[in-house]
Write a protein that holds these residues in place. Structure first.
Motif, PDB file in Angstrom:
ATOM      1  N   ASP A 140      -8.203   9.585   1.074  1.00 40.48           N
ATOM      2  CA  ASP A 140      -8.824   8.262   0.974  1.00 40.48           C
ATOM      3  C   ASP A 140      -8.554   7.558  -0.346  1.00 40.48           C
ATOM      4  N   GLU A 155      -7.230  10.111   9.047  1.00 41.28           N
ATOM      5  CA  GLU A 155      -6.246   9.032   8.995  1.00 41.28           C
ATOM      6  C   GLU A 155      -6.331   8.235  10.285  1.00 41.28           C
ATOM      7  N   TYR A 156      -6.220   6.910  10.171  1.00 39.53           N
ATOM      8  CA  TYR A 156      -6.106   6.025  11.328  1.00 39.53           C
ATOM      9  C   TYR A 156      -4.708   5.420  11.338  1.00 39.53           C
ATOM     10  N   ASP A 157      -4.112   5.341  12.516  1.00 43.47           N
ATOM     11  CA  ASP A 157      -2.814   4.683  12.677  1.00 43.47           C
ATOM     12  C   ASP A 157      -2.911   3.636  13.767  1.00 43.47           C
ATOM     13  N   TYR A 174      -0.247  -0.279  10.798  1.00 39.96           N
ATOM     14  CA  TYR A 174      -1.240  -0.242   9.725  1.00 39.96           C
ATOM     15  C   TYR A 174      -1.779   1.182   9.645  1.00 39.96           C
ATOM     16  N   ASP A 198      -3.844   4.055  -1.003  1.00 37.11           N
ATOM     17  CA  ASP A 198      -4.076   2.716  -0.472  1.00 37.11           C
ATOM     18  C   ASP A 198      -3.645   2.614   0.989  1.00 37.11           C
ATOM     19  N   ASN A 199      -4.467   1.915   1.786  1.00 34.54           N
ATOM     20  CA  ASN A 199      -4.072   1.616   3.156  1.00 34.54           C
ATOM     21  C   ASN A 199      -2.748   0.850   3.139  1.00 34.54           C
ATOM     22  N   GLY A 210       0.804  -1.215   0.000  1.00 34.93           N
ATOM     23  CA  GLY A 210       0.000   0.000   0.000  1.00 34.93           C
ATOM     24  C   GLY A 210       0.835   1.263   0.000  1.00 34.93           C
ATOM     25  N   VAL A 246      -4.448   3.692   7.747  1.00 36.71           N
ATOM     26  CA  VAL A 246      -5.646   3.838   6.916  1.00 36.71           C
ATOM     27  C   VAL A 246      -5.695   5.272   6.398  1.00 36.71           C
ATOM     28  N   ASN A 247      -5.822   5.409   5.079  1.00 35.62           N
ATOM     29  CA  ASN A 247      -5.823   6.734   4.436  1.00 35.62           C
ATOM     30  C   ASN A 247      -4.547   7.519   4.761  1.00 35.62           C
ATOM     31  N   TRP A 291       0.513  -1.376   5.101  1.00 34.10           N
ATOM     32  CA  TRP A 291       1.157  -2.161   6.156  1.00 34.10           C
ATOM     33  C   TRP A 291       2.630  -1.765   6.205  1.00 34.10           C
TER      34      TRP A 291
END
Length: 436
Positions: free
Chosen positions: A420, A389-391, A412, A423-424, A73, A414-415, A426
Motif C-alpha cells: 500500500d 491489490e486491485y486490478d 488501473y 502509488d496507484n 504511479g 491499486v497497491n 495508470w
C-alpha cells in the motif's frame, strides 16, 4: 535465448511468411492473401491450406504483441513503455482423416516469447509475493518452447475423451474466453496464484480424462507431472522426467448450457498435489508443507443478443480461486466483468470489455515479513508488508480484418504488488494479434 538464436528464429519465421506469399500468388482460391474476410493474412496458399486440412493436417501461425506504458504511479513513478510478444506455430493432425483412426488427433505447438514487462517498474522489487501482470504474454521469460505435444482419443461420440502427452494446465482446466491484457482476467487462474501449476507456455507430462454425461454436463480429472526443471529456459524442448517433484491432480465439474440460444460456461474445480512448498509464518527457520490444495470457479454467460444475432451481445463473467493458507502466497482471488461483442452496427466484428480483480496476500506472509525485519543486526533492506491489490481494465478491440486485431486498453492498479506504500498506477496498453 541469445540474440543470434532469436535472429535465426525470426528469420525462419519470415521465411515461412515469404513461402506463404508465393503460394497464394499463383492461383485463385477461397481466400487470397490479405483479403479482409480471410482468417489468415496469407490466405489459403493457393488452395493448399484447405487441401491439407481436408487430408487431416491443419496449421496455425499466430502472433500476439502487448505494449504497456505507465502513465502515472507505480514503485518508480516512471513513464516507461515495455513491449512483449509471442509467436506460436502449431499443427493439428486428424488421424481419422489421415490414417483412418477414428476419433484421434495429435497437436504440436511451439511458442517463442520475447520482451519485457512494465511490472518491473510498477511493483515493489522487494515484495515477497508478486501481484498481477499488466502484460499477460510476458510470463516465463524470452525463450522458445515446446508448449503442446499431445495425443487425444475420443470415444462414444465424444462421451469420453482421453488426452496424453505434454499439456499446459490451462488447456483443459479453468478455461475462459478472454481478450484482456491484464493477467488477472485471463484463463487458468489457479496457475497464476497456486503453487506448482504451470500455465501456457509451460507444458508437462500429463493425462486428462473427460466424460460428458449429457450435452451440457461434463466432469474431468487430470494427473500432471510436477518438475520445476520445465521452467528453465534451457529446457524448452526437454522431455525427460528425471528430477520429478511430485504429481498434481485437478478435478473439474462443468455445465455448458445454451440459454435461449446464448452460450454459458459454469465450472467448479479442485486441485491437490504432494510437493513440498514454503510454509509462511513467524518462525526462526524456513518450514515446508506438502499440503497444497485449492478451489476455483469460472462463470461466463451471454445474457443478451443484438438484433437476434447470438454472435453479438453482452456476456458477464466471474472467476475465483482460494488456495491453502499455509503455503499460498495469494490465498484469495476474485474477478468480475463484462464483454460486449459487436457493439456497433457499423463494426459488428469488434468487441469491448471491462473487468475488476482482487488479489489477497496470505496473512502468514506478513508474519514472516515482521519476523524477518526484526532479526537483530539484519543488514539487508526491510521487506515490505503486503495486503491486497486491485486490478481494473477497460479495452476495445478493433477487429480490422479476419486476421488482424488492434486492442487498446486502459488499466488501473491499486497497491501494485499488494504494497500500500506503492502509488496507484495508470497503465495504457495495446495488444496486436495476427494470424498468418
Amino acid at each position: 535465448m541469445t540474440s543470434r538464436t532469436f535472429g535465426r528464429w525470426r528469420a525462419g519465421y519470415a521465411s515461412l511468411a515469404i513461402i506463404g506469399s508465393f503460394l497464394v500468388a499463383g492461383t485463385a482460391n477461397a481466400y487470397s492473401a490479405f483479403a479482409p474476410d480471410s482468417p489468415y493474412m496469407f490466405g489459403d496458399w493457393g488452395g493448399e491450406r484447405t487441401a491439407l486440412k481436408e487430408a487431416g493436417v491443419s496449421f496455425d501461425f499466430d502472433y500476439v504483441g502487448e505494449a504497456a506504458t505507465i502513465l502515472d504511479g507505480g514503485y518508480r513513478d516512471s513513464h516507461v513503455t515495455k513491449y512483449a510478444d509471442q509467436f506460436a506455430v502449431g499443427a493439428n493432425v486428424d488421424l481419422e482423416r489421415l490414417l483412418s483412426l477414428p476419433g484421434a488427433d495429435i497437436q504440436i505447438t511451439v511458442t517463442n516469447r520475447n520482451g519485457h514487462s512494465a511490472n518491473d517498474r510498477l511493483g515493489d522489487p522487494d515484495a515477497t509475493v508478486g501481484g498481477s501482470n499488466v502484460q499477460e504474454v510476458q510470463g516465463r521469460g524470452p525463450v522458445t518452447r515446446l508448449t503442446q505435444f499431445w495425443y487425444r482419443q475420443r470415444f462414444f461420440d465424444d462421451a469420453l475423451v482421453v488426452k496424453l502427452g505434454r499439456i499446459p494446465f490451462g488447456d483443459d482446466f479453468a478455461t475462459i474466453d478472454s481478450n484482456f491484457q491484464n493477467l488477472a482476467f485471463g484463463g487458468a487462474q489457479p496457475g497464476n496464484w497456486g503453487n506448482n501449476i504451470y500455465n501456457w507456455p509451460i507444458s508437462q507430462w500429463a493425462a486428462v480424462v473427460k466424460t460428458r454425461f449429457t450435452p451440457e454436463w461434463y466432469a474431468q480429472i487430470g494427473a500432471f507431472n510436477i518438475n520445476d526443471s520445465n521452467l528453465k529456459n534451457d529446457n524448452g524442448f526437454e522431455l525427460r522426467t528425471s528430477g520429478t517433484d511430485g504429481t498434481m491432480f485437478p478435478v473439474e465439474l462443468g455445465y455448458t448450457p445454451m440459454l435461449d440460444g446464448m452460450a454459458g460456461a459454469y465450472k467448479l474445480g479442485f486441485y491437490t498435489h504432494d510437493v513440498d512448498n514454503r510454509a509462511y509464518g513467524a518462525h526462526p527457520e524456513t518450514r515446508t508443507s506438502d499440503t497444497n490444495t485449492g478451489l476455483y470457479y469460472v462463470i461466463q454467460q451471454q445474457v443478451t443478443t443484438r438484433g437476434g444475432n447470438p454472435d453479438r451481445g453482452l456476456t458477464l463473467f466471474s472467476m475465483g480461486n482460494a488456495n491453502h493458507g499455509d503455503t499460498a502466497g495469494i490465498d484469495r482471488y476474485v474477478s468480475v466483468g463484462a464483454t460486449y461483442a459487436g457493439p456497433f452496427d457499423s463494426r459488428p466484428q469488434d468487441d469491448a470489455g471491462i473487468g475488476l480483480a482482487y488479489l489477497h496476500v496470505n496473512d502468514d506472509v506478513d508474519d514472516y515479513v515482521d519476523y524477518y525485519n526484526a532479526i537483530p543486526g539484519n543488514a539487508l533492506p526491510p521487506l515490505p508488508r503486503q495486503g491486497h491489490e486491485y486490478d481494473a481494465e477497460l479495452y476495445y478491440s478493433f477487429n480490422l480484418t479476419g486476421y488482424l486485431t488492434l486492442r487498446p486498453n486502459l488499466q488501473y492498479v491499486v497497491n501494485p504488488s499488494a504494497v500500500d506504500t506503492v502509488d496507484n498506477a495508470w497503465v495504457a496498453g495495446t495488444t496486436v494479434q495476427a494470424s498468418f
